[in-house]
Design a protein around this motif. Sequence first.
Motif, PDB file in Angstrom:
ATOM      1  N   PRO A 142       0.821  -1.199   0.000  1.00 56.20           N
ATOM      2  CA  PRO A 142       0.000   0.000   0.000  1.00 56.20           C
ATOM      3  C   PRO A 142       0.855   1.250   0.000  1.00 56.20           C
ATOM      4  O   PRO A 142       1.978   1.274   0.504  1.00 56.20           O
ATOM      5  N   ALA A 143       0.297   2.318  -0.575  1.00 57.49           N
ATOM      6  CA  ALA A 143       0.989   3.593  -0.579  1.00 57.49           C
ATOM      7  C   ALA A 143       0.905   4.224   0.805  1.00 57.49           C
ATOM      8  O   ALA A 143       0.127   3.828   1.653  1.00 57.49           O
ATOM      9  N   GLY A 144       1.681   5.250   1.017  1.00 59.35           N
ATOM     10  CA  GLY A 144       1.592   5.955   2.289  1.00 59.35           C
ATOM     11  C   GLY A 144       2.943   6.075   2.952  1.00 59.35           C
ATOM     12  O   GLY A 144       3.779   5.185   2.842  1.00 59.35           O
ATOM     13  N   ARG A 145       3.166   7.200   3.639  1.00 58.18           N
ATOM     14  CA  ARG A 145       4.433   7.422   4.314  1.00 58.18           C
ATOM     15  C   ARG A 145       4.193   7.632   5.801  1.00 58.18           C
ATOM     16  O   ARG A 145       3.173   8.176   6.200  1.00 58.18           O
ATOM     17  N   PRO A 146       5.138   7.213   6.609  1.00 54.21           N
ATOM     18  CA  PRO A 146       4.967   7.449   8.041  1.00 54.21           C
ATOM     19  C   PRO A 146       5.042   8.937   8.355  1.00 54.21           C
ATOM     20  O   PRO A 146       5.644   9.719   7.617  1.00 54.21           O
ATOM     21  N   TYR A 147       4.422   9.312   9.455  1.00 54.03           N
ATOM     22  CA  TYR A 147       4.423  10.709   9.861  1.00 54.03           C
ATOM     23  C   TYR A 147       5.704  11.087  10.586  1.00 54.03           C
ATOM     24  O   TYR A 147       6.012  12.261  10.741  1.00 54.03           O
ATOM     25  N   PRO A 201      -2.899  -7.839   2.177  1.00 54.62           N
ATOM     26  CA  PRO A 201      -1.843  -8.848   2.304  1.00 54.62           C
ATOM     27  C   PRO A 201      -0.534  -8.339   2.897  1.00 54.62           C
ATOM     28  O   PRO A 201       0.066  -9.044   3.716  1.00 54.62           O
ATOM     29  N   PRO A 202      -0.042  -7.135   2.541  1.00 55.67           N
ATOM     30  CA  PRO A 202       1.190  -6.684   3.199  1.00 55.67           C
ATOM     31  C   PRO A 202       1.025  -6.511   4.705  1.00 55.67           C
ATOM     32  O   PRO A 202       1.951  -6.789   5.473  1.00 55.67           O
ATOM     33  N   VAL A 203      -0.160  -6.038   5.132  1.00 58.47           N
ATOM     34  CA  VAL A 203      -0.417  -5.912   6.572  1.00 58.47           C
ATOM     35  C   VAL A 203      -0.426  -7.290   7.223  1.00 58.47           C
ATOM     36  O   VAL A 203       0.136  -7.487   8.305  1.00 58.47           O
ATOM     37  N   LEU A 204      -1.030  -8.250   6.546  1.00 57.36           N
ATOM     38  CA  LEU A 204      -1.084  -9.603   7.088  1.00 57.36           C
ATOM     39  C   LEU A 204       0.306 -10.218   7.166  1.00 57.36           C
ATOM     40  O   LEU A 204       0.617 -10.962   8.105  1.00 57.36           O
ATOM     41  N   ASP A 205       1.167  -9.896   6.209  1.00 54.37           N
ATOM     42  CA  ASP A 205       2.542 -10.396   6.285  1.00 54.37           C
ATOM     43  C   ASP A 205       3.264  -9.824   7.498  1.00 54.37           C
ATOM     44  O   ASP A 205       4.013 -10.536   8.189  1.00 54.37           O
ATOM     45  N   VAL A 206       3.094  -8.539   7.773  1.00 52.39           N
ATOM     46  CA  VAL A 206       3.720  -7.945   8.954  1.00 52.39           C
ATOM     47  C   VAL A 206       3.165  -8.587  10.226  1.00 52.39           C
ATOM     48  O   VAL A 206       3.912  -8.915  11.151  1.00 52.39           O
ATOM     49  N   LEU A 207       1.846  -8.768  10.277  1.00 50.78           N
ATOM     50  CA  LEU A 207       1.244  -9.422  11.441  1.00 50.78           C
ATOM     51  C   LEU A 207       1.779 -10.836  11.624  1.00 50.78           C
ATOM     52  O   LEU A 207       2.040 -11.274  12.752  1.00 50.78           O
ATOM     53  N   VAL A 230       7.667   1.614   8.829  1.00 48.46           N
ATOM     54  CA  VAL A 230       8.524   1.773   7.655  1.00 48.46           C
ATOM     55  C   VAL A 230       7.803   1.353   6.381  1.00 48.46           C
ATOM     56  O   VAL A 230       7.820   2.060   5.370  1.00 48.46           O
ATOM     57  N   VAL A 231       7.156   0.201   6.401  1.00 50.86           N
ATOM     58  CA  VAL A 231       6.633  -0.369   5.152  1.00 50.86           C
ATOM     59  C   VAL A 231       5.145  -0.124   4.941  1.00 50.86           C
ATOM     60  O   VAL A 231       4.643  -0.309   3.823  1.00 50.86           O
ATOM     61  N   LEU A 232       4.436   0.292   5.994  1.00 57.23           N
ATOM     62  CA  LEU A 232       2.985   0.461   5.880  1.00 57.23           C
ATOM     63  C   LEU A 232       2.514   1.871   6.217  1.00 57.23           C
ATOM     64  O   LEU A 232       1.489   2.312   5.718  1.00 57.23           O
ATOM     65  N   GLY A 233       3.231   2.549   7.086  1.00 62.46           N
ATOM     66  CA  GLY A 233       2.813   3.868   7.528  1.00 62.46           C
ATOM     67  C   GLY A 233       2.263   3.850   8.940  1.00 62.46           C
ATOM     68  O   GLY A 233       1.902   2.802   9.480  1.00 62.46           O
ATOM     69  N   GLY A 266      -0.572   4.895  10.360  1.00 64.64           N
ATOM     70  CA  GLY A 266      -1.941   4.465  10.610  1.00 64.64           C
ATOM     71  C   GLY A 266      -2.062   2.958  10.720  1.00 64.64           C
ATOM     72  O   GLY A 266      -2.676   2.437  11.654  1.00 64.64           O
ATOM     73  N   ARG A 267      -1.467   2.269   9.801  1.00 63.59           N
ATOM     74  CA  ARG A 267      -1.535   0.809   9.831  1.00 63.59           C
ATOM     75  C   ARG A 267      -0.658   0.237  10.936  1.00 63.59           C
ATOM     76  O   ARG A 267      -0.928  -0.859  11.440  1.00 63.59           O
ATOM     77  N   ALA A 268       0.385   0.961  11.296  1.00 60.13           N
ATOM     78  CA  ALA A 268       1.222   0.498  12.406  1.00 60.13           C
ATOM     79  C   ALA A 268       0.421   0.452  13.706  1.00 60.13           C
ATOM     80  O   ALA A 268       0.640  -0.436  14.545  1.00 60.13           O
ATOM     81  N   LYS A 269      -0.497   1.379  13.885  1.00 58.04           N
ATOM     82  CA  LYS A 269      -1.337   1.365  15.082  1.00 58.04           C
ATOM     83  C   LYS A 269      -2.220   0.116  15.093  1.00 58.04           C
ATOM     84  O   LYS A 269      -2.426  -0.498  16.148  1.00 58.04           O
ATOM     85  N   PHE A 270      -2.739  -0.255  13.924  1.00 59.36           N
ATOM     86  CA  PHE A 270      -3.540  -1.478  13.820  1.00 59.36           C
ATOM     87  C   PHE A 270      -2.680  -2.694  14.157  1.00 59.36           C
ATOM     88  O   PHE A 270      -3.094  -3.585  14.915  1.00 59.36           O
ATOM     89  N   VAL A 271      -1.460  -2.758  13.605  1.00 59.16           N
ATOM     90  CA  VAL A 271      -0.548  -3.859  13.887  1.00 59.16           C
ATOM     91  C   VAL A 271      -0.250  -3.938  15.381  1.00 59.16           C
ATOM     92  O   VAL A 271      -0.258  -5.028  15.980  1.00 59.16           O
TER      93      VAL A 271
END
Length: 490
Positions: free
Chosen positions: A11-16, A102-108, A135-138, A140-145
């Motif tokens: 997914p696109a997106g950059r960390p803050y 899928p990339p989020v699921l791979d990190v999980l 680094v790889v998701l941003g 927002g998704r890091a909070k979910f992880v």
Amino acid sequence: MSTQPRRGGRPAGRPYRRPRKDPVRILAFEALRAVDERDAYANLVLPPMLRKAREKDPAEGGIDARDAALATELVYGTLRRQGTYDAIIAECVDRPLREVDPPVLDVLSLGAHQLLGTRIPRHAAVSATVELARVVLGDGRAKFVNAVLRRVAADDLDGWLDRIAPPYDEDPEEHLALRYAHPRWVVSALWDALGAPSAAAQGGGGGDITDLLEADNERPEVTLVARPGRCTTDELSSEETLPGRWSPYAVRLAEGGEPGALDAVREGRAGVQDEGSQLVALAMAAAPLDGPDERWLDMCAGPGGKAALLGALAAERGAALLAAEKQPHRARLVARALEGNPGPWAVVASDGTRPAWRPGGFDRVLVDVPCTGLGALRRRPEARWRRRPEDLAGFAPLQRGLLRQAVAAARPGGVVAYVTCSPHLAETRAVVDDVLRGLRKESDGTAAELLDARELLPGVPALGEGPDIQLWPHLHGTDAMYLALLRRTA
């Protein structure tokens, strides 16, 4: 338990904020994405990624040998238990897994393996995985992880398995599937194969399915072959090696040993080859013949490991080897494996079902047919989740067609070795029985009989009631190679 590939792009997106980069976990994540997105195999994509990372300066993301070992464990461990980790993660999210990118699921999954499958402390596993996610998701998704992994960390693996797996006495196959991270249909197929007549003596009656499933989840040893006439096992032996268990040409590397560091391997006089693969080639070469022993054929030779061993054995007897491979790029790999062989050999890019050679011209024929690869799950852990029961129907006509052509290629009195790296009954004895039955019904006069292959592997235990052979990881320390030897009688 999920067995579907988890495909999708990053997914696109950059960390803050600028997160701390972890080259080991980034490499592991990228390897998992390659396996998922390109249907690649980890044992093919990971080694060059590790070599490239080790060549870098540490300040530029380079890694050392210890880092490479951790990356390897993260990739293989995550892939090996993917279905079980999916089932655990599914208990910790508020949506179906198919709705998780899928990339989020791979990190999980990487985080779940660190928490449940390694000795990494829980807080470190969660923290490092959340940093990877940034680094790889941003952010927002890091909070979910972070939220999901904290739920995963609430119990250890045994505790989770007690929660998600049904009791053994209620549903033994699903219990084993979740506890030992194999799809249910694979558990069922392996159980059937252990109880087959050709394996009845292995493990007592139906065999010990738990020992086999545990062996599938262990990292296999790296085994070398000293190609006869070109190298000896003494040349390969050192303080970092052990002798082979069964093959006189085998040497086992200690964990962490690098085959490419050996001169004999770089020069092609030795190679990496599972001991089961060596044994089936040796059995074919040792089978008694009626008549001359001058022309050998390897019908499905790519990528060339068995061909290189057969070529060396043939050269010692003054015999010639023809190696055939349908795919031109794999045929080139076979030619490379045979380079330097002292005896006469040739490689052709030819489809074994439409052979380019005349029938009845070979004294020995080996046909290692394409298959599901269920016998090599130690080496290719992702294959267990990638294969489907319906794949068997796709392989069946090809396997039977290749064996029929192998029998046709042998002269009367010659021998044929039917080999497959799968213990599934639909790919082993069922194929051989169908072809032999078909030959008896055909009117062209071709006939063949089974030979007892066990006599050709002296010293190898637990080979069953025969006449065919099924090798097993938990009994022999090899891939689950199958061998049936036939003699053409007319």
